[in-house]
Design a protein around this motif. Structure first.
Motif, PDB file in Angstrom:
ATOM      1  N   ALA A  41       0.796  -1.316   0.006  1.00  0.00           N
ATOM      2  CA  ALA A  41      -0.076   0.027  -0.099  1.00  0.00           C
ATOM      3  C   ALA A  41       0.876   1.278  -0.089  1.00  0.00           C
ATOM      4  N   GLN A  42       0.334   2.128  -0.644  1.00  0.00           N
ATOM      5  CA  GLN A  42       1.380   3.590  -0.870  1.00  0.00           C
ATOM      6  C   GLN A  42       1.222   4.355   0.514  1.00  0.00           C
ATOM      7  N   PRO A  43       2.288   4.934   0.799  1.00  0.00           N
ATOM      8  CA  PRO A  43       2.222   5.554   2.173  1.00  0.00           C
ATOM      9  C   PRO A  43       1.463   7.162   1.896  1.00  0.00           C
ATOM     10  N   LYS A  44       0.767   7.599   2.882  1.00  0.00           N
ATOM     11  CA  LYS A  44       0.004   9.077   2.698  1.00  0.00           C
ATOM     12  C   LYS A  44       0.976  10.017   2.567  1.00  0.00           C
ATOM     13  N   VAL A 137      -6.944  -8.432  -2.534  1.00  0.00           N
ATOM     14  CA  VAL A 137      -7.288  -9.795  -2.702  1.00  0.00           C
ATOM     15  C   VAL A 137      -7.834 -10.643  -1.733  1.00  0.00           C
ATOM     16  N   ARG A 138      -9.184 -10.714  -1.967  1.00  0.00           N
ATOM     17  CA  ARG A 138     -10.086 -11.276  -0.633  1.00  0.00           C
ATOM     18  C   ARG A 138      -9.444 -12.787  -0.271  1.00  0.00           C
ATOM     19  N   ASP A 139      -9.869 -13.194   0.987  1.00  0.00           N
ATOM     20  CA  ASP A 139      -9.709 -14.515   1.377  1.00  0.00           C
ATOM     21  C   ASP A 139     -10.041 -15.686   0.298  1.00  0.00           C
ATOM     22  N   ASN A 140     -11.309 -15.425  -0.452  1.00  0.00           N
ATOM     23  CA  ASN A 140     -11.812 -16.375  -1.282  1.00  0.00           C
ATOM     24  C   ASN A 140     -11.080 -16.268  -2.612  1.00  0.00           C
ATOM     25  N   GLY A 141     -10.106 -15.276  -2.751  1.00  0.00           N
ATOM     26  CA  GLY A 141      -9.424 -15.077  -4.188  1.00  0.00           C
ATOM     27  C   GLY A 141     -10.132 -14.247  -5.098  1.00  0.00           C
ATOM     28  N   LYS A 142     -11.062 -13.679  -4.600  1.00  0.00           N
ATOM     29  CA  LYS A 142     -11.732 -12.601  -5.453  1.00  0.00           C
ATOM     30  C   LYS A 142     -10.784 -11.427  -5.496  1.00  0.00           C
ATOM     31  N   VAL A 143     -10.679 -10.883  -6.393  1.00  0.00           N
ATOM     32  CA  VAL A 143      -9.753  -9.617  -6.676  1.00  0.00           C
ATOM     33  C   VAL A 143     -10.585  -8.480  -6.828  1.00  0.00           C
ATOM     34  N   LEU A 144     -10.358  -7.268  -5.927  1.00  0.00           N
ATOM     35  CA  LEU A 144     -11.226  -6.065  -6.201  1.00  0.00           C
ATOM     36  C   LEU A 144     -11.064  -5.272  -7.608  1.00  0.00           C
ATOM     37  N   THR A 145     -11.930  -4.889  -8.120  1.00  0.00           N
ATOM     38  CA  THR A 145     -11.694  -3.841  -9.034  1.00  0.00           C
ATOM     39  C   THR A 145     -10.485  -2.871  -8.919  1.00  0.00           C
ATOM     40  N   GLY A 146      -9.867  -2.234 -10.082  1.00  0.00           N
ATOM     41  CA  GLY A 146      -8.994  -1.298 -10.096  1.00  0.00           C
ATOM     42  C   GLY A 146      -9.254  -0.151  -9.162  1.00  0.00           C
ATOM     43  N   ARG A 147     -10.594   0.307  -9.348  1.00  0.00           N
ATOM     44  CA  ARG A 147     -11.056   1.360  -8.576  1.00  0.00           C
ATOM     45  C   ARG A 147     -11.110   1.152  -7.132  1.00  0.00           C
ATOM     46  N   GLU A 148     -11.748  -0.006  -6.546  1.00  0.00           N
ATOM     47  CA  GLU A 148     -11.821  -0.437  -5.360  1.00  0.00           C
ATOM     48  C   GLU A 148     -10.562  -0.639  -4.753  1.00  0.00           C
ATOM     49  N   CYS A 149      -9.487  -1.097  -5.383  1.00  0.00           N
ATOM     50  CA  CYS A 149      -8.250  -1.345  -4.927  1.00  0.00           C
ATOM     51  C   CYS A 149      -7.555   0.000  -4.505  1.00  0.00           C
ATOM     52  N   CYS A 150      -7.668   0.946  -5.524  1.00  0.00           N
ATOM     53  CA  CYS A 150      -7.020   2.329  -5.269  1.00  0.00           C
ATOM     54  C   CYS A 150      -7.579   3.076  -4.163  1.00  0.00           C
ATOM     55  N   GLN A 151      -9.001   2.756  -3.915  1.00  0.00           N
ATOM     56  CA  GLN A 151      -9.562   3.308  -2.662  1.00  0.00           C
ATOM     57  C   GLN A 151      -8.908   2.720  -1.224  1.00  0.00           C
ATOM     58  N   GLN A 152      -8.415   1.400  -1.474  1.00  0.00           N
ATOM     59  CA  GLN A 152      -8.070   0.736  -0.311  1.00  0.00           C
ATOM     60  C   GLN A 152      -6.347   1.000   0.001  1.00  0.00           C
ATOM     61  N   VAL A 153      -5.805   1.207  -1.230  1.00  0.00           N
ATOM     62  CA  VAL A 153      -4.186   1.212  -0.829  1.00  0.00           C
ATOM     63  C   VAL A 153      -3.470   2.483  -1.380  1.00  0.00           C
ATOM     64  N   ASP A 154      -4.207   3.512  -1.785  1.00  0.00           N
ATOM     65  CA  ASP A 154      -3.671   4.734  -2.508  1.00  0.00           C
ATOM     66  C   ASP A 154      -4.427   5.883  -1.790  1.00  0.00           C
ATOM     67  N   PRO A 155      -3.636   6.452  -0.807  1.00  0.00           N
ATOM     68  CA  PRO A 155      -4.287   7.780  -0.087  1.00  0.00           C
ATOM     69  C   PRO A 155      -4.282   8.958  -1.059  1.00  0.00           C
ATOM     70  N   LEU A 156      -3.682   9.008  -2.113  1.00  0.00           N
ATOM     71  CA  LEU A 156      -3.854  10.023  -3.024  1.00  0.00           C
ATOM     72  C   LEU A 156      -4.945  10.180  -3.773  1.00  0.00           C
TER      73      LEU A 156
END
Length: 218
Positions: A41-44, A137-156
């Protein structure tokens, strides 16, 4: 007539710069090969403006703090009704809005990014390669969409995505039809039919033109 995002405080200028830089990068070099190394994940970054920590909170603030005394949709100037914690409903009959294809979504209130999230997110790694981020990546292997992922790991990205200067109450079907198209002139023959709301979309050219009354895209 020329269209641009009206100058506002917040992150709009940064969004425009990032999108411009991403466009230059794509034109100059071929797409980079996907990395197989897990990405952290990106630092803030320092100096980010204070924005909502989630899109749900941003929408709540938009409806209950910004438009609490002016419940009108941005594009078609339709009245809408909304109870706290509930999705809003657009009064289509009073403003003459007609559904193009999806009556249920046409009357649903949605928060629209006037400068589309895809245009300031699609060059970021979390958007392009969400599977490389363990948090996406969820425990069941499902991968978030790009948009959802960026909301999780990219503070900018999250700060830009939840910036209230770029969010407006909008009619659901128009929000969906507009997609991530740029603003520009659209011929009448290419327009969708939204009744008295003169919002025009040309999907063949990925372009949208709002009614003349809309002030922010001039």
């Amino acid at each position: 007539m020329m269209f641009s995002v009206h100058s506002q405080p917040g992150l709009i200028g940064l969004l425009l710069l990032l999108a411009a830089l991403s466009g230059c990068d794509r034109a100059a070099t071929p797409p980079a090969p996907k990395s197989t190394a897990p990405a952290p994940a990106q630092p803030k970054p320092d100096g980010l403006p204070a924005t909502a920590q989630s899109f749900e909170t941003a929408k709540k603030w938009l409806y209950e703090r910004v438009y609490y005394d002016h419940p009108k949709t941005f594009y078609c100037d339709c009245d809408y009704a909304r109870s706290p914690g509930q999705p809003g409903q657009v009064d289509m009959q009073r403003c003459g809005l007609k559904p193009r294809q999806d009556p249920a979504r046409a009357q649903r209130l949605e928060a629209e990014h006037v400068f589309p999230a895809a245009q300031f997110g699609n060059f970021r790694r979390c958007w392009r390669e969400p599977a490389q981020f363990p948090a996406c990546v969820r425990d069941n292997g499902k991968v978030l969409t790009g948009r959802e992922c960026c909301q999780q790991v990219d503070p900018l990205f999250e700060a830009a995505h939840n910036d209230l200067y770029n969010l407006f109450p909008a009619e659901g079907e128009i929000n969906g039809d507009r997609r991530d198209y740029n603003w520009g002139m659209v011929a009448n023959s290419a327009s969708g039919d939204y009744g008295r709301c003169l919002f025009k979309i040309d999907a063949s050219n990925s372009r949208a033109e709002p009614p003349d009354r809309v002030p922010v895209i001039r």
